[in-house]
Design a protein around this motif. Structure first.
Motif, PDB file in Angstrom:
ATOM      1  N   GLU B   5       0.764  -1.201   0.009  1.00 26.56           N
ATOM      2  CA  GLU B   5       0.033  -0.009  -0.024  1.00 26.56           C
ATOM      3  C   GLU B   5       0.840   1.242   0.178  1.00 26.56           C
ATOM      4  N   VAL B  19     -11.658 -10.180  -5.055  1.00 29.19           N
ATOM      5  CA  VAL B  19     -11.930  -8.944  -6.108  1.00 29.19           C
ATOM      6  C   VAL B  19     -12.379  -9.381  -7.248  1.00 29.19           C
ATOM      7  N   VAL B  48     -10.420   6.476   1.296  1.00 30.55           N
ATOM      8  CA  VAL B  48      -9.733   5.450   0.237  1.00 30.55           C
ATOM      9  C   VAL B  48     -10.394   6.054  -1.220  1.00 30.55           C
ATOM     10  N   LEU B  49     -11.581   6.658  -1.155  1.00 29.20           N
ATOM     11  CA  LEU B  49     -11.999   7.090  -2.486  1.00 29.20           C
ATOM     12  C   LEU B  49     -11.479   8.633  -3.215  1.00 29.20           C
ATOM     13  N   SER B  50     -10.875   9.255  -1.836  1.00 34.89           N
ATOM     14  CA  SER B  50     -10.474  10.322  -2.552  1.00 34.89           C
ATOM     15  C   SER B  50      -9.339  10.251  -3.495  1.00 34.89           C
ATOM     16  N   ILE B  52      -9.628   8.571  -6.110  1.00 35.17           N
ATOM     17  CA  ILE B  52     -10.048   8.712  -7.209  1.00 35.17           C
ATOM     18  C   ILE B  52      -9.995   9.931  -8.004  1.00 35.17           C
ATOM     19  N   LEU B  53     -10.366  10.991  -7.178  1.00 44.04           N
ATOM     20  CA  LEU B  53     -10.260  12.296  -7.843  1.00 44.04           C
ATOM     21  C   LEU B  53      -8.900  12.543  -8.010  1.00 44.04           C
ATOM     22  N   ILE B  56      -7.812  10.992 -11.226  1.00 46.25           N
ATOM     23  CA  ILE B  56      -8.304  11.618 -12.449  1.00 46.25           C
ATOM     24  C   ILE B  56      -7.558  12.914 -12.878  1.00 46.25           C
ATOM     25  N   GLY B  61      -4.772   5.894 -13.900  1.00 45.31           N
ATOM     26  CA  GLY B  61      -5.548   4.964 -13.050  1.00 45.31           C
ATOM     27  C   GLY B  61      -5.137   4.646 -11.707  1.00 45.31           C
ATOM     28  N   MET B  62      -5.872   3.653 -11.128  1.00 45.83           N
ATOM     29  CA  MET B  62      -5.304   3.007  -9.991  1.00 45.83           C
ATOM     30  C   MET B  62      -4.530   1.727 -10.358  1.00 45.83           C
ATOM     31  N   ARG B  64      -3.785  -1.903 -10.213  1.00 46.38           N
ATOM     32  CA  ARG B  64      -4.605  -3.118  -9.749  1.00 46.38           C
ATOM     33  C   ARG B  64      -3.683  -3.988  -8.718  1.00 46.38           C
TER      34      ARG B  64
END
Ligand SMILES: [Zn+2]
Ligand SMILES: [Zn+2]
Lengths: 331, 178
Positions: B5, B19, B48-50, B52-53, B56, B61-62, B64
């Motif tokens: 991580e 997953v 976790v989701l911040s 994403i922004l 972008i 991309g994140m 995998r």
């Protein structure tokens, strides 16, 4: 906080009778589920408002329409011995003789998983006073598929995410969602398609967490996606206003003037129009468009027009239906 | 091995996750493990989701997670559920158990599988006709116990002692009510 990206919430509980094999296709299993459940609900006095519909007694169009509005599953519709106890106006259903003996399901508007769950639990409690569900101290409610055991609960949100889809971020969203035990995937279409940019967010994990924890996690992801979507919407207006408006106004023009509207084309135009409604660029509210993806499905169009429409006639009926809904919604 | 991580600290935990139907093992340091656990439990996905922004805006991309190699074909045990006649081999083919009794018959085989899917294999949710209040107390108790075990694993004994006191207090409260 208002979350225009959330179309609806759904909670579904899987429950099984202790003394019956899971497979509802075995002779007598589905019938026993149906009679036992209907009796228990009647004994509890909570059966008011529920209609008992057996799959064998429903015509194909009626079954398909119930599948389209998500009141029953495709699997249930295909099993003649199965049945549903249904409060259609309240979008509450008890499917009997599905993969599990019972699937208790409630659908509610917007971001309201707590309410949907409470309605499922009320039905479950009423039944539990008269029947015994298969339950194990360690594994919780026992289900036909071991990956559902535990709470037996799926909590899901249907979301409209045109901006995240436009930026091709939904792949990242699903892998991030998977990290916290959630699943994010396109709702309409085959394979990886997400027609209309409509996505379903749901929990994958049913064992080891309480219902409240699961609902909080799904709700948090829904809120976060909704806020991310809002941020991207603001950026689109600030940085690409003309291109954004062009796409939305074109969708409005085609939807309001087309004579034939195939389903796939409908989805992409609907998505652009609803984005326009959320942005306040077209004179209708987003909520007034939310039921359209269901209303324009084949069985719904046949029921609405009271005709066995096929092929081009369906596309024509779809165009007419869309135009009448939008006209009625116009401010 | 470094934590996957943060790529910074030494990984001390191997976490198995599901997953898209594939089992994925991630190696995490205690700090990232704690962060992930907090996110999962509290429904706090914002952190976790911040990502994403920023992904972008940064135009990338994140990553995998890596997939683990498929395990070699194993010898399936010859067990049959006495109540419904379903064999373990049939279950592995269809993914569907035959009856509630199958859980007892295949308990040993199901355990690792459930552990992998859920990360823990102890039911924490509702029980038939349990009152809301009783459930709240019970799930709070289980939650505290889980946190305490985690604190011990992370060698945070101070927090573990505090949690133990809270568990005792909750038990006494429950006892006084009864
Ligand atoms: Zn780390
Ligand atoms: Zn069995």
């Amino acid at each position: 906080m208002n979350h225009p990206a959330v179309l609806s919430s759904r909670v579904r509980l899987a429950r099984n009778y202790e003394d019956l094999p899971f497979d509802a296709h075995r002779p007598g299993v589905a019938e026993t589920c149906v009679s036992r459940t209907a009796n228990a609900l009647a004994l509890s006095g909570e059966d008011r408002g529920f209609a008992l519909l057996t799959m064998a007694s429903l015509g194909e169009d009626r079954r398909d329409a119930l599948v389209e509005s998500r009141m029953i599953s495709r699997e249930l519709a295909a099993s003649p011995d199965s049945a549903v106890l249904l409060q259609e106006d309240d979008r509450l259903s008890v499917m009997m003789g599905e993969e599990d003996h019972l699937r208790i399901q409630a659908i509610t508007d917007g971001l309201s998983l707590d309410e949907a769950a409470a309605r499922c639990f009320a039905v479950e409690d009423a039944l539990s006073r008269h029947v015994r569900f298969a339950f194990d101290d360690q594994l919780g409610y026992l289900t036909a598929c071991p990956t559902d055991t535990g709470t037996g609960m799926r909590a899901s949100l249907l979301m409209h995410l045109p901006m995240l889809a436009h930026h091709k971020q939904m792949g990242s969203v699903s892998s991030i969602a998977a990290k916290v035990g959630l699943n994010a995937r396109g709702y309409y279409g085959e394979g990886n398609e997400a027609l209309g940019d409509i996505y379903q967010i749901s929990n994958q994990i049913t064992l080891g967490r309480t219902e409240a924890e699961v609902i909080a996690t799904v709700t948090a992801l829904g809120e976060q996606l909704s806020e991310t979507e809002a941020e991207l919407r603001r950026n689109a207006l600030a940085e690409r206003r003309t291109a954004t408006e062009d796409k939305i106004f074109r969708a409005w023009g085609i939807l309001m003037n087309a004579r034939l509207l195939p389903l796939k084309e409908f989805y992409s135009l609907w998505s652009a129009l609803r984005l326009g409604a959320v942005l306040g660029l077209v004179p209708v509210s987003p909520e007034s468009l939310d039921s359209l993806p269901v209303e324009v499905q084949d069985a719904h169009l046949r029921a609405y027009n009271e005709k066995p429409l096929t092929g081009e006639d369906l596309d024509a009926a779809r165009a007419a239906r869309v135009q009448s809904v939008i006209r009625a919604a116009k401010r | 091995m470094l934590c996957e991580e943060c790529n910074n600290r030494e990984a001390r935990f191997a976490v198995t996750m599901n997953v898209n139907g594939e089992s994925v093992v991630r190696h995490l340091c205690p700090e990232c493990m704690r962060a992930m656990n907090a996110n999962m439990r509290g429904g706090n996905i914002a952190g976790v989701l911040s990502a994403i922004l920023s992904a972008i805006t940064a135009g990338e991309g994140m990553r995998r997670p890596e997939m683990r190699e498929k395990e070699p074909a194993e010898q399936l045990p010859d067990i049959t559920c006495q109540r419904c006649g379903t064999t373990y081999v049939q279950f592995r083919k269809s993914g569907r158990l035959g009856c509630p009794g199958c859980y007892e018959a295949f308990r040993e085989q199901l355990r690792p599988m459930l552990q992998q899917v859920s990360g823990g294999a102890q039911h924490a949710g509702r029980r038939p006709l349990e009152t809301l209040e009783a459930q709240r107390t019970r799930s709070r108790q289980e939650e505290l116990t889980r946190l305490m075990q985690q604190a011990v694993a992370l060698e945070d004994f101070e927090t573990a002692a505090l949690l133990r006191d809270q568990i005792h207090a909750l038990a006494e409260e429950g006892g006084a009510d009864a």
